[in-house]
Design an enzyme around this catalytic site. Structure first.
Site, PDB file in Angstrom:
ATOM      1  N   ASP A 171       0.868  -1.164   0.000  1.00 50.35           N
ATOM      2  CA  ASP A 171       0.000   0.000   0.000  1.00 50.35           C
ATOM      3  C   ASP A 171       0.917   1.229   0.000  1.00 50.35           C
ATOM      4  O   ASP A 171       2.097   1.124   0.353  1.00 50.35           O
ATOM      5  CB  ASP A 171      -0.885  -0.029   1.251  1.00 50.35           C
ATOM      6  N   THR A 191      -0.011   4.914   1.167  1.00 48.36           N
ATOM      7  CA  THR A 191      -0.143   5.829   2.294  1.00 48.36           C
ATOM      8  C   THR A 191       0.034   5.099   3.623  1.00 48.36           C
ATOM      9  O   THR A 191      -0.656   4.131   3.911  1.00 48.36           O
ATOM     10  CB  THR A 191      -1.520   6.511   2.263  1.00 48.36           C
TER      11      THR A 191
END
Length: 760
Positions: A452, A454
């Protein structure tokens, strides 16, 4: 009938004296023969037996008697089992709440309290308790047995020089001194469902040697077997010490502030939620808590492995076992002793050691037919050569007995769990938490690492960089409305918008009808106006007309752009940027050096995703909703195992869908509870360290299996050829068990290499 009665009562014991995976199998099989007991689990490293007892199931006393008959010692644990090296019971009264909530009958919650049943002292069972209490190994009961047999062997040897006819009685006495405890255990194991134990093999071989007059070799077999058990026990204690060392990091006392402001020294285990603790420069933190007063640089390396002290101040959390290097602090306790970060890490490692890796399960299944097959082979060796080829009965009977000892699978069975336990413990000491051998094995076999963006590749702390009005709208008014809609959200972008509004002195009004479009926008009614804050794509879907070239420019700079809408009217563009973690470039490069393909899966727009991925040197799939991430994970898995790295909350579906999920420890709770593994240090380089740890552990497993099987094969050939006999067979088996255990213990000192090599 109550739900408790339907599900059954959960009981637990500390079982002392287990020193290999074969011991675990013996206890599980024996207890499993008792009626009304389910979910039986035996943890070697934690020395714990747990099970579920039905309404008509066997009593706790029956379980203890069954375990006692095997030569172990069982101590009942009231309530939930504590960490294996907990120093003392928690004695606080936290406003009427204790850690014994689920046990109202015994009043204790720790394994080291008084026995709940009669104490049963047995030579095999008391060993680890003695070692744990600091008793030198040479003063344990098992060492005394070795000394007794060894003394009789030496006496028989000396007598043989002067009175050869009497020597055989000395050898016989030495043999019987060992056969008495080992033979009793063999009978108990056979009655409990384990007829092909090493105790049975050794006892049969020793008795057979007595029958054919080889009393000297019978005595040596018994002596070497007793010596091997002692060495295995010491080695197992060293392995457990690797986990106990984690708990030893917690100070035994704490400086608690009394109601009148004075400071009293109390046991760290007596601290309760809400207590106030004072720390001096150089003190080790005795609890999880929140700083009320003071500033200090905290060395959190005992928990996270991060060697650089982290500055902390009022309102920020502290974790148990960290060290206040340069400041005095006043800390409020937020978790009791049984629930602090360190205690939970230890419990996690204990539970992980009970999780069997696929390789371990295969070897355990293999060992179940190995020993019976070897016993049949020994019988064939005794009978066929004399019957078919006229061989000497005594010679082939002797070789068959030696073959029985070669059949012992102890070294093979312990080869995997010993390495896995050491690897898991070594990782925990560096802030790399893995929930079991299966997960550790899967990490090393991964071919793709999906990230991922963020909070994982980036610091997870975006800030507003640009506030651009659209049309005649007031940008500050748009920011005020956006902040009102986002103020109830925990999303990093939402927090950044709220923080920007606060920094500009804007008062945020209340919002009603608050809601969200997953992965796209947040919305609500502010002062009677319907406001939405979301991606440009969502704005277009909502009917807004946005043709602003500045969006493409901002996204090309790696910024995330959100649009503030009132109904279908765009009010402003808000650009935010979350910088990559400092070690992200090096961490991704390390993964490539290990032969892995890193890929970013992000819900951010393609331009922003491409900008960050280009900086880090990795592939990217952007603009993904949670369901899209699942599809990409499934597609990646077609090319091989996939590890997914995320923050443990928003990426929960993808973490679960991957071959193995790794949580970036953005918060202690997340790091300990989410996914199959967790990185407490919050560094991208930790992923490469996990892969190295897994591969190093699996290499250690392969070495152990090679040692165990190699020695078996050599002894098999030399025994059939008559080159080796009884005592070399048992010595080689003992030696193999000790060798694989010592080889596994090397992992306790594991450190990641600075320049990882590409996997072969």
């Amino acid at each position: 009938m109550s739900r408790h009665d339907e599900e059954g009562e959960v009981l637990a014991w500390r079982v002392e004296g287990m020193d290999c995976a074969a011991c675990v199998a013996k206890v599980e099989r024996a207890v499993g023969r008792l009626p009304g007991l389910t979910d039986i689990n035996v943890n070697l490293m934690a020395e714990r037996l747990s099970l579920r007892r039905g309404a008509d199931g066997s009593t706790a006393e029956a379980v203890e008697q069954q375990v006692q008959a095997l030569g172990y010692k069982a101590r009942r644990i009231a309530g939930q089992a504590p960490p294996m090296a907990a120093a003392a019971p928690t004695a606080c009264d936290c406003g009427g709440h204790t850690h014994d909530d689920h046990d109202h009958s015994h009043g204790r919650s720790h394994a080291h309290g008084p026995d709940e049943g009669p104490a049963h002292a047995h030579a095999h069972g008391a060993e680890d308790e003695e070692l744990a209490a600091g008793t030198p190994w040479w003063r344990t009961a098992k060492a005394r047995l070795v000394g007794l047999i060894g003394g009789l062997v030496v006496l028989a040897w000396l007598v043989g020089h002067e009175w050869p006819d009497l020597a055989r009685w000395g050898w016989l006495a030495a043999t019987l001194a060992g056969l008495w405890p080992f033979g009793r255990r063999a009978v108990a194991l056979a009655r409990a469902g384990s007829p092909f134990s090493i105790e049975t093999l050794m006892s049969v071989a020793a008795l057979g040697a007595i029958l054919i007059g080889a009393t000297q070799e019978a005595a040596l077999v018994v002596f070497l077997f007793a010596l091997g058990e002692l060495l295995e026990n010491v080695a197992a204690g060293r392995a457990r010490a690797g986990i106990r060392a984690l708990v030893s990091l917690l100070p035994r006392t704490a400086r608690r502030e009394a109601g009148d402001g004075t400071v009293e020294e109390v046991a760290a285990t007596a601290l309760c939620v809400g207590d106030i603790v004072r720390l001096r420069p150089g003190d080790r933190v005795p609890c999880d808590g929140e700083i009320l007063e003071g500033h200090a640089a905290l060395d959190e390396s005992p928990v996270t492995g991060e060697s650089v002290p982290v500055p902390r101040g009022p309102g920020e959390p502290v974790v148990a076992a960290s060290i206040s290097t340069d400041g005095a602090l006043r800390v409020r306790v937020t978790r009791g002793a049984a629930d602090n970060t360190l205690a939970r890490i230890v419990r996690l490692v204990e539970e992980a050691t009970a999780s069997r890796a696929p390789t371990q399960r295969f070897i355990e299944r293999f060992s179940q037919w190995w020993t019976p097959a070897a016993m049949i082979a020994a019988l064939v060796t005794m009978l066929l050569p004399p019957l078919l080829f006229g061989g000497d009965w005594g010679t082939w009977f002797y070789r068959g007995l030696a073959l029985l000892l070669v059949a012992c699978p102890c070294a093979l069975v312990i080869s995997v769990p010993a390495a896995m336990a050491s690897g898991l413990s070594a990782g925990a000491r560096r802030g790399l938490l893995v929930k079991g051998g299966a997960a550790l094995e899967a990490i090393g076999s991964a071919r793709t690492i999906a990230f991922d963006k963020t909070g994982t590749l980036t610091a997870g702390q975006p800030r507003v960089t640009d506030l651009l009005p659209l049309g005649d709208a007031d940008p500050l008014e748009a920011l005020r409305l956006a902040g009102a809609v986002e103020q109830g959200s925990a999303h990093p972008l939402a927090r950044a918008i709220v923080a920007e509004a606060a920094s500009r002195g804007l008062r945020l009004p209340d919002v009603t009808e608050a809601g969200a479009v997953p992965g796209k926008a947040a919305r609500g009614v502010v002062e009677g106006r319907r406001i939405a804050v979301g991606s440009p794509g969502h704005a277009v879907e909502a009917g807004a007309v946005i043709e602003d070239p500045r969006i493409a420019v901002l996204e090309a700079e790696g910024k995330t752009v959100v649009v503030v809408l009132e109904g279908q009217v765009p009010l402003a563009l808000v650009a935010l940027r979350d910088e990559p973690r400092e070690d992200a470039v090096a961490g991704i490069a390390a993964l490539r050096a290990l032969g892995l393909r890193p890929v970013m899966l992000t819900g951010d727009n393609p331009r922003t995703g491409a900008a960050v991925a280009g900086l880090l040197g990795m592939d990217v799939e952007a603009g993904l909703l949670p369901a899209d991430k699942l599809r990409h994970i499934a597609a990646l898995k077609q090319a091989g195992p996939v590890a997914m790295v995320g923050d443990g909350i928003n990426d929960a579906p993808a973490l679960a869908a991957a071959s193995v999920g790794i949580a970036m420890g953005g918060g202690t709770d997340v790091a300990l509870e989410a996914a199959d593994a967790a990185l407490l240090r919050q560094q991208v380089s930790g992923v490469a360290e996990l892969v190295q740890l897994s591969r190093t552990t699996l290499a250690n497993v392969r070495q152990n299996v090679a040692i165990a099987v190699g020695l078996k094969l050599v002894l098999l050939v030399t025994t059939l050829l008559g080159i080796t006999g009884l005592w070399p067979a048992i010595m080689a088996d003992t030696g193999a068990t000790v060798l694989v255990t010592l080889n596994a213990l090397r992992l306790l000192g594991w450190k990641p290499s600075l320049a990882p090599r590409t996997a072969a």
